[in-house]
Each structure stands twice: as structure tokens, then as C-alpha cells.
Write a protein that holds these residues in place. Structure first.
Motif, short mmCIF file in Angstrom:
data_model
loop_
_atom_site.label_atom_id
_atom_site.label_comp_id
_atom_site.label_asym_id
_atom_site.label_seq_id
_atom_site.Cartn_x
_atom_site.Cartn_y
_atom_site.Cartn_z
N UNK A 224 0.86 -1.24 0.09
CA UNK A 224 -0.04 -0.04 0.09
C UNK A 224 0.85 1.28 0.02
N UNK A 225 2.15 1.25 0.53
CA UNK A 225 2.89 2.35 0.86
C UNK A 225 3.88 2.85 -0.77
N UNK A 226 4.13 1.62 -1.49
CA UNK A 226 5.04 1.75 -2.52
C UNK A 226 4.55 1.64 -3.73
N UNK A 241 2.62 9.61 5.00
CA UNK A 241 1.80 9.76 6.18
C UNK A 241 0.45 10.07 5.61
N UNK A 242 0.14 10.51 4.51
CA UNK A 242 -1.22 10.57 3.75
C UNK A 242 -1.73 9.22 3.54
N UNK A 246 -4.98 7.68 5.26
CA UNK A 246 -6.38 7.60 4.40
C UNK A 246 -6.57 5.86 4.08
N UNK A 247 -5.55 5.15 3.99
CA UNK A 247 -5.80 4.00 3.77
C UNK A 247 -5.61 2.95 4.74
N UNK A 248 -6.13 3.52 5.97
CA UNK A 248 -6.04 2.54 7.28
C UNK A 248 -7.10 1.65 7.22
#
Length: 299
Positions: A224-226, A241-242, A246-248
Motif C-alpha cells: 500500500x505504501x510503495x 503519512x497521507x 487515509x488507507x487505514x
């Protein structure tokens, strides 16, 4: 030795300052020559170039950055009349040199000078005034392409409200924090542009720990981060951070929420009455209808 043939059409002039540049890679040199040979208005995005050449998007992006650093390219964000924001690329065949002032083409200059060649004697006054010559039709230069106006002010996606707070885990578990810090520090192995400082890792650790607390697999967090990173990436910590906020994902549901559904209707489980041990349907254990103390039939 060179066996050269003079080109009459379909050629591009390249200076030796580019062809023999000592600070550019071969990929950057080839991209510079290719871009200068394209007509104005051609698409030169990373994905377009990666589909045209066998090099990967990462190598092409690095080569474009080399050309920007040496002055052969300039990229800026512009807004089109329909509201879309795109990237405008300007290619310079000689960085640092000013473009010459526009001159009148020879063909038009010859036509304008032709009527003034013969010296005609002065004509007597005529009652009919002479007819004024028609103004010459100005034709735009062949290479002039209307460019969209530059963007002034914040982009359409610019944030005007303060960012939401970073998620915090319900319990401070040292194992989750260590695993979250390891995931953040390891991101640069999967995306070289995600290089974080120790301060950024410490600030983002609680948010990633919240993901792990909600039973998210480390590979899921990393994916999800890359995935689908923007280019160029100027602030990796702000982007992470965004995405962490937002994707939690929500917490995993319990067994009551995952009760089986039959024919589209939720099946209420069976319970045993605490008084008569009779079976009745209810979401919570307790008394059946006949043994409830608050009903008049049980009095």
C-alpha cells in the motif's frame, strides 16, 4: 574515418556539446537526441518513452533528470483550458543560449520589395483616390504551437484544511513498534525514492503499528505504501503519512458480525434459557420469553 552523405531532408542538428557531453549517460544522450528530433506537441512522458525504447521506466526517469540538471530539458506543470493539469516539456538544443529574434522570411521580404523596384514618375492628381494595398496576411511560424498558460496558485489537489491526525494504536506494544519501524526503514529497498530520515521513521511508526494491530500483514502494508508513486516525489514522508492515514483498514470483525446469512436474512443463534434451559433465539444469552422477570406472564 567518416563516410558522410549530406542530408537534404529529415534530419536534426545536434551540437557536439551534447554528443560529446562528459556528464551525461548514454541513455540521457539518446533521449536528448530523440526528443529534439520530435515535432512540437509530441508526447514525451516516461510511460510513452518506456513503450518506445527497451529501457525501463526507472532508467528513463533518471535520464530525464540528468537532462534537466544539465539544462537540456525543462518540465513544468500547466493547466489546460479544460481544467486538467499536465506536464509541459521544453527541449533546448543549446542550453544557456538565447533564441534569435524572429525575422521576416525571405519569400515574404522579396514579395514586399518587388513593387518598390520600378521608379514610376509622379502621377498627376486624380479625382479618384488610389486604392490602398491590401495588408499582407501574417502566417505564424511553422514551429509555433499554442502552449497552455502556466499554473498560478495552488493545484486543484492542494490541501486547504489541516491534515488528519496520524492513527495511534490502542495499546503501546513494543513488538508492533519495532516491526513498524523496520517496515518503514526497509521501504527504500523496494522504492529507492522512499528514503526516510530517522525522525520521519519515528514519526510514522505509530501509524504503521496501528495497521499491524489490526492484523494487516507486513507485505500488505508495504504494497500500500510503495504502489503507484508519483513522479517526481518531492516529500516522501508527507506522502507516506497521507497513505498511512487515509488507507487505514478497519478492525477485523468478530464472530457475531460474521454470523452466517441464509436467504439474505441474518440467522440469529440459539441460546439456552438460564432458568428453564429452553432453547430460544437471541443475540445475547439470558432468559427466554416465558421466564423474563419483566414480562407479566412470568409474575
Amino acid at each position: 574515418m567518416h563516410d558522410n552523405v549530406r542530408h537534404a531532408s529529415g534530419f536534426t542538428v545536434i551540437g557536439n556539446h551534447l554528443a560529446q557531453h562528459r556528464g551525461l549517460s548514454l541513455v540521457a544522450l539518446g533521449l536528448a537526441v530523440h526528443i529534439q528530433s520530435l515535432p512540437a506537441g509530441a508526447k514525451v512522458g516516461i510511460k510513452v518513452l518506456a513503450g518506445r525504447f527497451p529501457e525501463s521506466e526507472t532508467r528513463i526517469a533518471a535520464a530525464l533528470r540528468e537532462l534537466e540538471a544539465t539544462g537540456y530539458l525543462h518540465r513544468s506543470r500547466v493547466r489546460l483550458p479544460d481544467g486538467r493539469v499536465v506536464t509541459r516539456t521544453v527541449s533546448y538544443n543549446r542550453p544557456g543560449a538565447e533564441a534569435p529574434a524572429p525575422t521576416i522570411p525571405r519569400q515574404r521580404a522579396g514579395r514586399a520589395a518587388a513593387p518598390a523596384a520600378p521608379a514610376a514618375p509622379a502621377a498627376p492628381a486624380s479625382p479618384v483616390p488610389p486604392r490602398a494595398p491590401a495588408p499582407a496576411t501574417e502566417r505564424p511560424p511553422p514551429t509555433s504551437v499554442p502552449l497552455p498558460a502556466p499554473v498560478h496558485g495552488p493545484a486543484p489537489t492542494a490541501r486547504t484544511a489541516p491534515p488528519p491526525p496520524l492513527p495511534q494504536p490502542r495499546e503501546a506494544v513494543p513488538e508492533l513498534h519495532r516491526a513498524a519501524a523496520a517496515i518503514l526503514a526497509d521501504l527504500r529497498r523496494h522504492a529507492p525514492q522512499l528514503v526516510l530520515s530517522e525522525r520521519d521513521v519515528l514519526a510514522l511508526t505509530p501509524g504503521v503499528a496501528t495497521w499491524l494491530e489490526r492484523d494487516a500483514h507486513p507485505d500488505t502494508v508495504r504494497q500500500a505504501l510503495v504502489t503507484d508513486l508519483p513522479f517526481p516525489l518531492k516529500h516522501p514522508a508527507k506522502l507516506l503519512r497521507h497513505r498511512v492515514t487515509t488507507l487505514l483498514p478497519p478492525p477485523l470483525p468478530g464472530t457475531q458480525e460474521l454470523a452466517p446469512v441464509r436467504s439474505g436474512v441474518l440467522v440469529i443463534p440459539l441460546q439456552n434459557c438460564d432458568t428453564c434451559d429452553r432453547a430460544f433465539r437471541s443475540r445475547h444469552p439470558g432468559h427466554c420469553r416465558g421466564c423474563r422477570p419483566d414480562l407479566p406472564t412470568a409474575a
